[in-house]
Scaffold this active site. Structure first.
Site, PDB file in Angstrom:
ATOM      1  CD  GLN A  88     -18.522  26.085 -35.674  1.00  9.81           C
ATOM      2  OE1 GLN A  88     -17.579  26.866 -35.774  1.00  9.81           O
ATOM      3  NE2 GLN A  88     -18.870  25.571 -34.506  1.00  9.81           N
ATOM      4  CG  HIS A 153     -14.058  26.346 -32.904  1.00 12.97           C
ATOM      5  ND1 HIS A 153     -13.633  26.319 -31.604  1.00 12.97           N
ATOM      6  CD2 HIS A 153     -15.398  26.538 -32.849  1.00 12.97           C
ATOM      7  CE1 HIS A 153     -14.670  26.480 -30.786  1.00 12.97           C
ATOM      8  NE2 HIS A 153     -15.750  26.616 -31.542  1.00 12.97           N
ATOM      9  CD  GLU A 244     -10.493  36.452 -25.657  1.00 16.26           C
ATOM     10  OE1 GLU A 244     -10.855  36.083 -24.513  1.00 16.26           O
ATOM     11  OE2 GLU A 244      -9.332  36.336 -26.078  1.00 16.26           O
ATOM     12  CE1 TYR A 254      -4.030  39.528 -27.687  1.00 13.14           C
ATOM     13  CE2 TYR A 254      -2.308  38.289 -28.807  1.00 13.14           C
ATOM     14  CZ  TYR A 254      -2.899  39.495 -28.472  1.00 13.14           C
ATOM     15  OH  TYR A 254      -2.346  40.672 -28.926  1.00 13.14           O
ATOM     16  CE1 TYR A 265     -20.319  26.412 -25.211  1.00 18.99           C
ATOM     17  CE2 TYR A 265     -18.466  25.105 -25.987  1.00 18.99           C
ATOM     18  CZ  TYR A 265     -19.283  26.219 -26.093  1.00 18.99           C
ATOM     19  OH  TYR A 265     -19.035  27.144 -27.085  1.00 18.99           O
TER      20      TYR A 265
END
Length: 376
Positions: A88, A153, A244, A254, A265
């Site tokens: 990523q 991420h 979200e 949060y 997963y």
């Protein structure tokens, strides 16, 4: 304050949220907008509009392009540092300084390898126009900490607040615990000065947190923007389900990985937000996932009926999604299948919506311009 220790299972991770198969593209006649292809890129990630209508476009592998307003001419910018684009990783967001017309500063984020691992970097340079455009005097302003192994991420979204402070997102790098670690910047929204130093008055510094932290307990934060009323909206990927949209409040937790509206997963459940009313719950969530990639608050005139609403690009969802915002409340609005993974959504200077396909899984990497559909 000592880091918080969490007992968590060792699990295999996907590169993004797990989602149901994408629906077939909608009939163009059913959409309230016309779609025009502006240009085609190689795995684009983000775009920013210059005052004269030209665009800066980042590509995953590490190239930043200067693109004419009609998309027909492009030039590669010099001065971009090396990017670790595995997994990523990418040359990610690009944003102009609020006083760009005077200082010509361009802010961007990217993933890089360093001693002990990899991390997300916030940098800036001075835009120099001409036959060989470049970013001059490029400097690193901030690096997410700690550096860790892996290629997932990073997050790396950038937005300037109305008061000139810079907000920067750091993903938890698929490591769970950093999101609750008060010293790590991973899994956090950060509030910085425009030179990358922690802003004064951040809400958790006096409690022993890293002084840059504005909010915490996040997973993979891939969109953030301010509404005209000053509200800060953010979208992030959940695990297997639980993507979200959050209203970001200073100093709030949060919840990730303590709570989520999705599960691990391997099917291991995560307690839901309702079990921890002391933690900030999302305003909107999706299960199965849409894999959100980006977020803007629409403020233009071309679509007055959507002014103040949130727009989200969806990767595995292959859609453009509207969230209906009413002050500090939000609910699901429209979801328009686009037939391709949408990496970025931006508002153009004339109020049109611009999308970037990310170039993976049958997405062509096009830039699309959305304008109001003509009545038949």
């Amino acid at each position: 304050m000592r880091p918080i220790a969490l007992a968590l299972p060792l699990l295999a991770f996907s590169a993004c949220s797990q989602a149901a198969p994408a629906p077939a593209p909608a009939d163009g006649a059913a959409r309230p907008f016309a779609v025009t292809t502006v240009a085609d890129f190689d795995s684009p990630w983000a775009m920013a509009f210059l005052p004269d209508g030209r665009m800066l476009v980042t590509e995953k592998a590490g190239q930043m392009l200067l693109v004419s307003a009609d998309g027909k001419r492009r030039q590669s910018l010099g001065g971009i540092p090396p990017v670790d684009s595995a997994g990523q990783g990418a040359l990610m967001d690009v944003v102009l300084h609020p006083k760009f017309a005077d200082n010509h500063l361009v802010y961007f984020s990217y993933s890089a390898a360093g001693e002990g691992g990899k991390g997300v970097v916030l940098a800036r340079g001075t835009f120099v126009d001409g036959d060989a455009p470049r970013l001059d005097k490029v400097e690193t302003l901030f690096t997410g900490s700690p550096l860790v192994s892996g290629n997932g991420h990073y997050s790396g979204r950038i937005v300037f607040a109305p008061d000139g402070h810079l907000f920067f997102t750091n993903g938890e790098r698929q490591k769970f615990t950093p999101a609750q670690d008060p010293q790590a910047t991973l899994g956090k929204v950060l509030r910085l000065n425009d030179d990358g130093t922690p802003a004064a008055g951040n809400p958790l510094a006096a409690k022993g947190f890293n002084p840059a932290i504005w909010s915490y307990g996040h997973r993979n934060l891939l969109g953030i923007d301010f509404a005209p009323d000053g509200a800060l909206w953010e979208v992030e990927m959940g695990p297997k389900g639980g993507d979200e949209v959050n209203l970001i409040l200073p100093g709030h937790n949060y919840g990730y990985p303590l709570v989520s509206n999705g599960d691990h997963y391997d099917g291991t459940p995560i307690p839901r937000h309702a079990t921890r009313p002391d933690l900030e719950a999302p305003k909107v969530s999706w299960n199965p996932s849409i894999s959100p990639s980006s977020l803007i608050v629409y403020t233009g005139d071309l679509f007055p009926q959507w002014r103040g609403d949130v727009f989200i690009g969806a990767l595995s969802g292959k859609a453009l999604i509207r969230v209906d915002v009413d002050g500090t409340n939000a609910k699901k609005g429209d979801e328009w299948p686009m037939g391709a993974r949408i990496r970025s959504v931006r508002q153009g200077p004339e109020g049109a919506l611009y999308l970037l396909e990310d170039g993976a899984e049958e997405s062509e990497g096009r830039m699309l311009k959305l304008t109001p559909a003509q009545p038949r």
